[in-house]
Design a protein around this motif. Structure first.
Motif, mmCIF file in Angstrom:
data_model
loop_
_atom_site.group_PDB
_atom_site.id
_atom_site.type_symbol
_atom_site.label_atom_id
_atom_site.label_comp_id
_atom_site.label_asym_id
_atom_site.label_seq_id
_atom_site.Cartn_x
_atom_site.Cartn_y
_atom_site.Cartn_z
ATOM 1 N N ILE A 1 27.789 -85.556 36.158
ATOM 2 C CA ILE A 1 27.571 -84.596 35.088
ATOM 3 C C ILE A 1 26.986 -83.318 35.686
ATOM 4 C CG2 ILE A 1 26.354 -84.119 32.921
ATOM 5 C CD1 ILE A 1 28.454 -86.253 32.632
ATOM 6 N N GLU A 2 27.607 -82.205 35.357
ATOM 7 C CA GLU A 2 27.132 -80.907 35.855
ATOM 8 C C GLU A 2 27.144 -79.907 34.709
ATOM 9 O OE1 GLU A 2 28.926 -77.698 38.923
ATOM 10 O OE2 GLU A 2 28.522 -79.686 39.777
ATOM 11 N N GLY B 1 20.200 -86.815 41.065
ATOM 12 C CA GLY B 1 20.387 -85.738 40.092
ATOM 13 C C GLY B 1 21.831 -85.487 39.732
ATOM 14 N N HIS B 2 22.754 -86.284 40.282
ATOM 15 C CA HIS B 2 24.183 -86.092 40.021
ATOM 16 C C HIS B 2 24.831 -87.434 39.688
ATOM 17 C CE1 HIS B 2 22.984 -82.643 42.534
ATOM 18 N NE2 HIS B 2 23.833 -81.966 41.783
ATOM 19 N N ARG B 3 24.340 -88.048 38.638
ATOM 20 C CA ARG B 3 24.856 -89.341 38.198
ATOM 21 C C ARG B 3 26.049 -89.158 37.261
ATOM 22 N NH1 ARG B 3 19.609 -92.992 36.449
ATOM 23 N NH2 ARG B 3 18.715 -93.333 38.536
ATOM 24 N N PRO C 1 27.154 -82.970 45.192
ATOM 25 C CA PRO C 1 28.594 -83.250 45.206
ATOM 26 C C PRO C 1 29.356 -82.495 46.283
ATOM 27 C CG PRO C 1 27.838 -83.063 42.956
ATOM 28 C CD PRO C 1 26.683 -82.680 43.820
ATOM 29 N N GLY C 2 28.856 -81.323 46.672
ATOM 30 C CA GLY C 2 29.533 -80.583 47.724
ATOM 31 C C GLY C 2 29.542 -81.303 49.059
ATOM 32 N N ASP C 3 28.657 -82.276 49.238
ATOM 33 C CA ASP C 3 28.596 -83.032 50.491
ATOM 34 C C ASP C 3 29.621 -84.158 50.554
ATOM 35 O OD1 ASP C 3 26.379 -81.466 51.173
ATOM 36 O OD2 ASP C 3 24.955 -82.930 50.340
ATOM 37 N N MET D 1 31.503 -83.323 32.412
ATOM 38 C CA MET D 1 31.921 -84.334 33.370
ATOM 39 C C MET D 1 32.776 -83.707 34.468
ATOM 40 S SD MET D 1 32.025 -87.516 34.335
ATOM 41 C CE MET D 1 31.598 -88.519 32.913
ATOM 42 N N ARG D 2 32.428 -83.977 35.719
ATOM 43 C CA ARG D 2 33.223 -83.552 36.864
ATOM 44 C C ARG D 2 33.770 -84.790 37.562
ATOM 45 N NH1 ARG D 2 33.734 -78.164 35.745
ATOM 46 N NH2 ARG D 2 31.686 -77.198 35.471
#
Length: 299
Positions: free
Chosen positions: A206-207, A261-263, A181-183, A211-212
């Protein structure tokens, strides 16, 4: 009008919040609907509805009476069908509303098999991504994807649809491949605006179990799934979409999954229908078939 018909008429007025709309769905004159409610109020001895020039709503007594009416109507319908010959298949027609791509890609191609199995059933298949009022539009059941509001309808959970992040190879060649997500600050998204509210959806993931959300830069905003996918294929940005929607594009190499990994959180898929319909044999048959179809094809 007998007592159970009075109950049915009153229930429809409550569901439509209007004498006129209730009359239209029942195929009755508005005056007959109004007279039926007045007769019912006289029978029970209380005021059941608040009436204004803009809306009709149940009183406190009317709300309690409405719930009891639904149970009585269901009991009567079940009793009426108790001794029907089980060898006779379901008959009549059903009006079904499903999201556009599910209707086109999944339901419509499978309907010939269902109709061949049930030759006395007819289906009116509507495809729309907007929220509808089942009673006002005389729809027997609706399939919805996403969180549900408090609609007072019977909800039958079908399953959860996984969401994935995808982009076109051309987009990734130009902007690079996001890994985390940082990208995302260096990337564009195709924004999606709700057809009913106009609200633009944020990017989600999801982190650590939470939820983010992040508003994304975008040069294009759309309000349909078809346009959402088309813009992604054209290289206009990243999108988050249900996996079944883009399976063929992934298989063909036209889209690529990123950040697996960040769905986002999976989206619930639910079949909704009015309380009064919950014992309809034809609706039960269709709902069972639709659930099996969706679980086989996209879950």
């Amino acid at each position: 009008m007998d007592r159970i018909d009075l109950f049915r008429t009153f229930a429809r007025v409550v569901e439509c919040a209007s004498f006129t709309r209730a009359a239209d769905t029942l195929g009755m004159p508005r005056s007959s609907v109004s007279a039926a409610v007045i007769e019912l109020e006289a029978r029970v001895g209380v005021r059941l509805l608040h009436r204004t020039t803009r809306k009709v709503s149940p009183t406190q007594d009317g709300a309690a009476f409405y719930e009891r009416c639904l149970r009585l109507i269901a009991d009567v319908e079940e009793t009426e069908g108790l001794f029907r010959q089980t060898s006779v298949g379901p008959s009549g027609s059903l009006r079904i509303d499903v999201p556009g791509r599910i209707g086109r890609l999944i339901v419509a191609p499978a309907l010939p098999e269902f109709l061949a199995r049930h030759p006395q059933l007819d289906i009116e298949l509507r495809v729309t991504d907007r929220a509808i009022n089942l009673v006002e539009e005389s729809v027997d059941c609706v399939l919805r994807v996403g969180p549900l509001g408090d609609s007072g309808l019977i909800a039958r959970k079908i399953g959860d649809l996984p969401l994935i992040n995808v982009a076109s190879p051309g987009y990734l060649a130009h902007y690079g491949v996001p890994v985390a997500p940082g990208d995302l600050a260096a990337h564009l998204a195709v924004n999606y605006a709700s057809p009913s509210t106009g609200r633009v959806e944020e990017w989600e993931w999801i982190e650590h179990g939470e939820m983010r959300m992040l508003p994304m830069r975008s040069r294009v905003t759309v309000n349909s799934a078809e346009a959402y996918i088309a813009c992604c294929l054209a290289g206009l940005g990243l999108i988050q979409i249900t996996a079944y929607d883009v399976k063929l594009h992934l298989d063909a190499g036209e889209l690529v999954e990123v950040m697996p990994g960040h769905r986002a959180e999976p989206m619930p898929m639910t079949l909704l229908y009015p309380h009064r319909q919950h014992l309809s044999r034809r609706l039960q048959v269709f709902a069972d078939w639709l659930e099996q179809l969706l679980k086989r094809e996209i879950l």
